[in-house]
Motif scaffolding. Structure first.
Motif, PDB file in Angstrom:
ATOM      1  N   GLU A   1       0.931  -8.028  -5.833  1.00  0.00           N
ATOM      2  CA  GLU A   1       1.853  -6.837  -6.361  1.00  0.00           C
ATOM      3  C   GLU A   1       2.277  -7.216  -7.876  1.00  0.00           C
ATOM      4  O   GLU A   1       2.731  -8.228  -8.312  1.00  0.00           O
TER       5      GLU A   1
ATOM      6  N   ASN B   1       0.909  -1.195  -0.003  1.00  0.00           N
ATOM      7  CA  ASN B   1       0.042  -0.089  -0.155  1.00  0.00           C
ATOM      8  C   ASN B   1       0.917   1.246   0.149  1.00  0.00           C
ATOM      9  O   ASN B   1       2.114   0.990   0.308  1.00  0.00           O
ATOM     10  N   ASP B   2       0.276   2.476  -0.404  1.00  0.00           N
ATOM     11  CA  ASP B   2       0.918   3.655  -0.290  1.00  0.00           C
ATOM     12  C   ASP B   2       1.777   3.955   0.871  1.00  0.00           C
ATOM     13  O   ASP B   2       2.748   4.620   0.975  1.00  0.00           O
ATOM     14  N   ASP B   3       1.242   3.639   1.993  1.00  0.00           N
ATOM     15  CA  ASP B   3       1.892   3.827   3.446  1.00  0.00           C
ATOM     16  C   ASP B   3       3.148   3.128   3.684  1.00  0.00           C
ATOM     17  O   ASP B   3       3.884   3.497   4.465  1.00  0.00           O
ATOM     18  N   GLU B   4       3.443   2.172   2.625  1.00  0.00           N
ATOM     19  CA  GLU B   4       4.412   1.249   2.713  1.00  0.00           C
ATOM     20  C   GLU B   4       4.596   0.509   4.041  1.00  0.00           C
ATOM     21  O   GLU B   4       5.759  -0.106   4.487  1.00  0.00           O
TER      22      GLU B   4
END
Ligand code: 4AD
Ligand code: MG
Length: 464
Positions: free
Chosen positions: A396, A370-373
């Protein structure tokens, strides 16, 4: 030809016709009035059919009066409306052939009316004759067909993924190793057997833990696909929800994200529960009465699509706030334990819960970052009474990020072909795995997963 008891009890044949049934005696009762009643089952339905047997039959004294529970019989007679309560039809027997006797009725292992499930596991070859295991078998069959129908109606292709593989899809190290024995050197001692065991054609190989990686490659060409087959895990856990050999359903959809995946999971479960409610009425009535009084209510909840979705982060904060104390302490980053999963769906929500976006460090390499890594696009569906019933994720699809994740988890070049899928026409895609036996436990209310598969494989189970 014989008619199935299900057909007879459903009224498919008009009264007055001569019919033949073949099956096993569930019980016999003799009346003073010069006839006997035999209840016969053949597995087609929960209910047995009653045959009324007059004393005038040739073999009445010598055979009928000796034939008890477990004997196999063929009965010919007239189908009539039943005078007794509980069933609409019965058979007025004209002939009764005993096909197979029970050696010694006293020692027939399932002679008694009620047995514990623990005991029945020790006679796994005879337990299909009991009411409970007949009902489980029919529910299992209806569900297996419903699974195929659901996907077929929606243009999914069924992919038969291999059982022998080189990869550990889940990375949990629960693999059974497959080796070949060189039979030209037949082992003479137990130790020899180990010496002669070789890796499969010189390569390390295992029984599959999941068909997902293979099914992804078909997804990247056929858009909507699924697997449905056996999977194996060398689970060291002796619990009521784990088997070493279980069946898994794994759909995979292209051009899809995690929300699409959750939508599919909810729609799929709702379809399966509606189908079983419609097709297994008698069997479910039995489970609802004798196994779990909330069975029908629970089925309706899922059929009506009452799911609650929440993020992992929210789930953890709910668990941290509750007054309930857990054996395993809760903090962000832990893998939810069964006690946590059950609290969320049983006590906090009271319906199945879809938990989404788990910390990346507790999840498999293939799940999409996700973008929050910090989290990955993973989801688990948690069911009251069971806990996790489905595990899934968006995959992914970006090669650079996948490479980094694989390197992080020490996965080498053996999955070169899996990376190729990201190299040639990659698309966002997602899927999930539904444990078939967990589904059946959920549907029937049977508490132990060993009792919803014909021959359970667990550490130390009886050798059937
Ligand atoms: O969560 P899991 O490990 O997910 C996968 O294997 C993914 N590759 C699925 C996918 O995304 N295609 O397993 C999926 C489900 C679990 O939720 C559970 O229902 C069942 O498989 N399961 C078991 N059932 C019985 N005995 C076991 N030992 C099980 N392990 C997993
Ligand atoms: Mg899982």
């Amino acid at each position: 030809a014989a008619t199935s008891i299900k057909q007879l009890l459903a009224g498919s044949i008009a009264t007055g016709n001569t019919v033949r049934v073949q099956g096993w005696v569930r019980s016999r009762r003799d009346s003073k009035g010069g006839f006997s009643f035999m209840a016969i089952h053949d597995g087609s339905s929960f209910d047995a059919i009653q045959a009324v047997i007059p004393a005038e039959l040739d073999n009445y004294q010598d055979e009928i009066l000796q034939a008890g529970a477990g004997c196999s019989v063929k009965i010919t007679g007239e189908l009539v409306a039943s005078q007794g309560k509980g069933q609409a039809f019965e058979i007025q027997a004209q002939s009764v052939d005993v096909v197979g006797w029970v050696d010694d009725p006293e020692s027939y292992p399932i002679a008694k009316k009620r047995h514990s499930f623990e005991y029945l596991r020790t006679v796994a070859h005879l337990r299909p004759r009991t009411n409970t295991f007949g009902a489980i078998t029919r529910v299992r069959t209806v569900l297996a067909n419903a699974i195929h129908n659901y996907f077929f109606e929606r243009e999914f292709q069924w992919i038969n993924t291999p059982l022998i593989t080189a990869s550990d899809c889940e990375g949990a190290g629960e693999l059974f190793r497959v080796s070949t024995l060189d039979l030209t050197h037949l082992p003479r001692t137990e130790n020899d057997a180990i010496d002669f065991a070789q890796d499969f054609f010189g390569e390390e190989s295992f029984l599959t833990v999941s068909g997902q990686l293979n099914v992804e490659s078909y997804c990247m060409a056929l858009s909507k696909v699924y697997t449905f087959g056996p999977t194996f895990r060398a689970e060291n856990s002796n619990t009521s929800r784990h088997l070493a050999e279980f069946w898994m359903v794994e759909p995979e959809i292209a051009f899809a994200d995690l929300n699409d995946d959750a939508d599919l999971a909810e729609d799929f479960l709702s379809y399966l529960f509606n189908t079983v409610l419609e097709k297994c009425e008698d069997d479910l009535a039995f489970f609802n009465q004798f196994v779990d009084k909330t069975c029908l209510e629970r089925l309706q909840t899922v059929a009506d699509k009452n799911f609650v979705r929440m993020d992992y982060t929210e789930a953890v904060s709910i668990l941290e706030k509750t007054k309930k104390t857990f054996e395993y302490p809760v903090k962000w980053g832990i893998d939810l334990q069964s006690e946590h999963e059950r609290f969320l769906c049983e006590e906090h929500v009271g319906a199945p819960v879809v938990v989404m976006n788990y910390p990346k460090d507790i999840k498999a390499f293939y799940m999409r970052m996700n973008d929050d890594e910090k989290t990955v696009a993973a989801m688990d569906v948690l069911a009251p009474g069971i806990g996790e019933i489905i595990g899934g994720s968006q995959r992914e699809e970006r090669l650079d990020i996948l490479n980094a994740r694989m390197a992080e988890q020490g996965i080498g070049d053996e999955l070169w072909w899996y990376k190729d899928l990201r190299r040639y026409g990659t698309v966002p895609h997602a899927g999930f795995g539904l444990g078939f036996e967990r589904l059946i436990s959920y549907v029937t209310g049977m508490e132990n997963i060993r009792d919803v598969i014909p021959f359970p494989r667990t550490p130390g189970n009886a050798p059937f």
